[in-house]
Design a protein around this motif. Sequence first.
Motif, PDB file in Angstrom:
ATOM      1  N   GLU A   1       0.831  -1.210   0.000  1.00 42.19           N
ATOM      2  CA  GLU A   1       0.000   0.000   0.000  1.00 42.19           C
ATOM      3  C   GLU A   1       0.864   1.258   0.000  1.00 42.19           C
ATOM      4  OE1 GLU A   1      -3.497   0.482  -0.071  1.00 42.19           O
ATOM      5  OE2 GLU A   1      -3.491  -1.619  -0.672  1.00 42.19           O
ATOM      6  N   ILE A   2       1.919   1.247   0.797  1.00 44.48           N
ATOM      7  CA  ILE A   2       2.802   2.413   0.878  1.00 44.48           C
ATOM      8  C   ILE A   2       3.512   2.647  -0.441  1.00 44.48           C
ATOM      9  CG2 ILE A   2       4.911   3.303   1.980  1.00 44.48           C
ATOM     10  CD1 ILE A   2       3.864   1.762   4.559  1.00 44.48           C
ATOM     11  N   LEU A   3       4.087   1.599  -1.010  1.00 48.86           N
ATOM     12  CA  LEU A   3       4.806   1.749  -2.277  1.00 48.86           C
ATOM     13  C   LEU A   3       3.871   2.138  -3.420  1.00 48.86           C
ATOM     14  CD1 LEU A   3       7.288  -1.255  -1.943  1.00 48.86           C
ATOM     15  CD2 LEU A   3       7.805   1.194  -1.703  1.00 48.86           C
ATOM     16  N   ASP A   4       2.678   1.561  -3.456  1.00 50.95           N
ATOM     17  CA  ASP A   4       1.705   1.908  -4.500  1.00 50.95           C
ATOM     18  C   ASP A   4       1.260   3.365  -4.377  1.00 50.95           C
ATOM     19  OD1 ASP A   4       1.853  -0.671  -5.484  1.00 50.95           O
ATOM     20  OD2 ASP A   4      -0.088  -1.303  -4.643  1.00 50.95           O
ATOM     21  N   TYR A   5       0.990   3.803  -3.149  1.00 50.66           N
ATOM     22  CA  TYR A   5       0.544   5.186  -2.948  1.00 50.66           C
ATOM     23  C   TYR A   5       1.664   6.169  -3.262  1.00 50.66           C
ATOM     24  CZ  TYR A   5      -2.046   9.086  -0.887  1.00 50.66           C
ATOM     25  OH  TYR A   5      -2.710  10.279  -0.684  1.00 50.66           O
ATOM     26  N   ALA A   6       2.888   5.806  -2.936  1.00 53.68           N
ATOM     27  CA  ALA A   6       4.031   6.668  -3.267  1.00 53.68           C
ATOM     28  C   ALA A   6       4.102   6.893  -4.779  1.00 53.68           C
ATOM     29  CB  ALA A   6       5.331   6.050  -2.761  1.00 53.68           C
TER      30      ALA A   6
ATOM     31  N   ALA B   1       9.613  -1.137   7.155  1.00 58.07           N
ATOM     32  CA  ALA B   1      10.570  -0.078   6.817  1.00 58.07           C
ATOM     33  C   ALA B   1      11.680  -0.597   5.904  1.00 58.07           C
ATOM     34  CB  ALA B   1      11.161   0.531   8.083  1.00 58.07           C
ATOM     35  N   SER B   2      12.241  -1.752   6.220  1.00 63.27           N
ATOM     36  CA  SER B   2      13.327  -2.262   5.380  1.00 63.27           C
ATOM     37  C   SER B   2      12.821  -2.651   3.997  1.00 63.27           C
ATOM     38  CB  SER B   2      14.042  -3.434   6.057  1.00 63.27           C
ATOM     39  OG  SER B   2      13.188  -4.528   6.235  1.00 63.27           O
ATOM     40  N   ALA B   3      11.599  -3.157   3.905  1.00 69.39           N
ATOM     41  CA  ALA B   3      11.026  -3.482   2.602  1.00 69.39           C
ATOM     42  C   ALA B   3      10.808  -2.217   1.774  1.00 69.39           C
ATOM     43  CB  ALA B   3       9.704  -4.229   2.782  1.00 69.39           C
ATOM     44  N   ILE B   4      10.386  -1.149   2.420  1.00 69.23           N
ATOM     45  CA  ILE B   4      10.185   0.118   1.707  1.00 69.23           C
ATOM     46  C   ILE B   4      11.522   0.645   1.206  1.00 69.23           C
ATOM     47  CG2 ILE B   4       9.500   2.538   2.001  1.00 69.23           C
ATOM     48  CD1 ILE B   4       7.333   1.430   3.962  1.00 69.23           C
ATOM     49  N   VAL B   5      12.544   0.593   2.048  1.00 70.33           N
ATOM     50  CA  VAL B   5      13.870   1.059   1.632  1.00 70.33           C
ATOM     51  C   VAL B   5      14.353   0.250   0.431  1.00 70.33           C
ATOM     52  CG1 VAL B   5      16.300   1.187   2.332  1.00 70.33           C
ATOM     53  CG2 VAL B   5      14.506   1.981   3.889  1.00 70.33           C
ATOM     54  N   ARG B   6      14.153  -1.061   0.460  1.00 73.16           N
ATOM     55  CA  ARG B   6      14.623  -1.925  -0.633  1.00 73.16           C
ATOM     56  C   ARG B   6      13.877  -1.685  -1.940  1.00 73.16           C
ATOM     57  NH1 ARG B   6      14.650  -5.891   3.270  1.00 73.16           N
ATOM     58  NH2 ARG B   6      12.721  -6.780   2.504  1.00 73.16           N
ATOM     59  N   HIS B   7      12.578  -1.408  -1.864  1.00 72.02           N
ATOM     60  CA  HIS B   7      11.760  -1.406  -3.076  1.00 72.02           C
ATOM     61  C   HIS B   7      11.277  -0.037  -3.548  1.00 72.02           C
ATOM     62  CE1 HIS B   7      11.693  -5.761  -3.069  1.00 72.02           C
ATOM     63  NE2 HIS B   7      11.398  -5.723  -1.780  1.00 72.02           N
TER      64      HIS B   7
END
Length: 145
Positions: A99-104, A130-136
């Motif tokens: 959801e975070i990556l899609d909304y970004a 958090a680490s998944a967001i940093v990676r992707h």
Amino acid sequence: MYKKILVPIDLLEDELNQEIIKHVEALAQLSSAEIHFLSVIPSLELFFGIEIAALPESNKDSAERSILAMRALEEVIKDIKVADERINCKIGIGSAKDEILDYAQEISADLIVVGSHHPSTSTYLLGSTASAIVRHAKTSVFVIR
């Protein structure tokens, strides 16, 4: 410098959220960026299995949960020192990372400001949001501890 800043908020992390908000306020003073707060609640299927999605009550429950989550998100950010017209709030349902990556991507965020706990053995083995967001992420990520 930044035009759109995405700030995921975990509604269960009061202390960490206050640290995040302090940093967002400082970033907001540096530019006239829009601040997009996002809180993600898990879908019912994550808890009860896919068969729950077929029940008519599940849509009603999701809508009610979203309303309650929005109220909680508004409570978390109520004292933020950023003009209301620069703030957007959204509730996502599903996987927090997705959801975070899609909304970004949807809002073309220049920066994601995400909170993270100090690493532990379980975080290293299981990974964290958090680490998944940093990676992707396809944009810069500012991690607050």
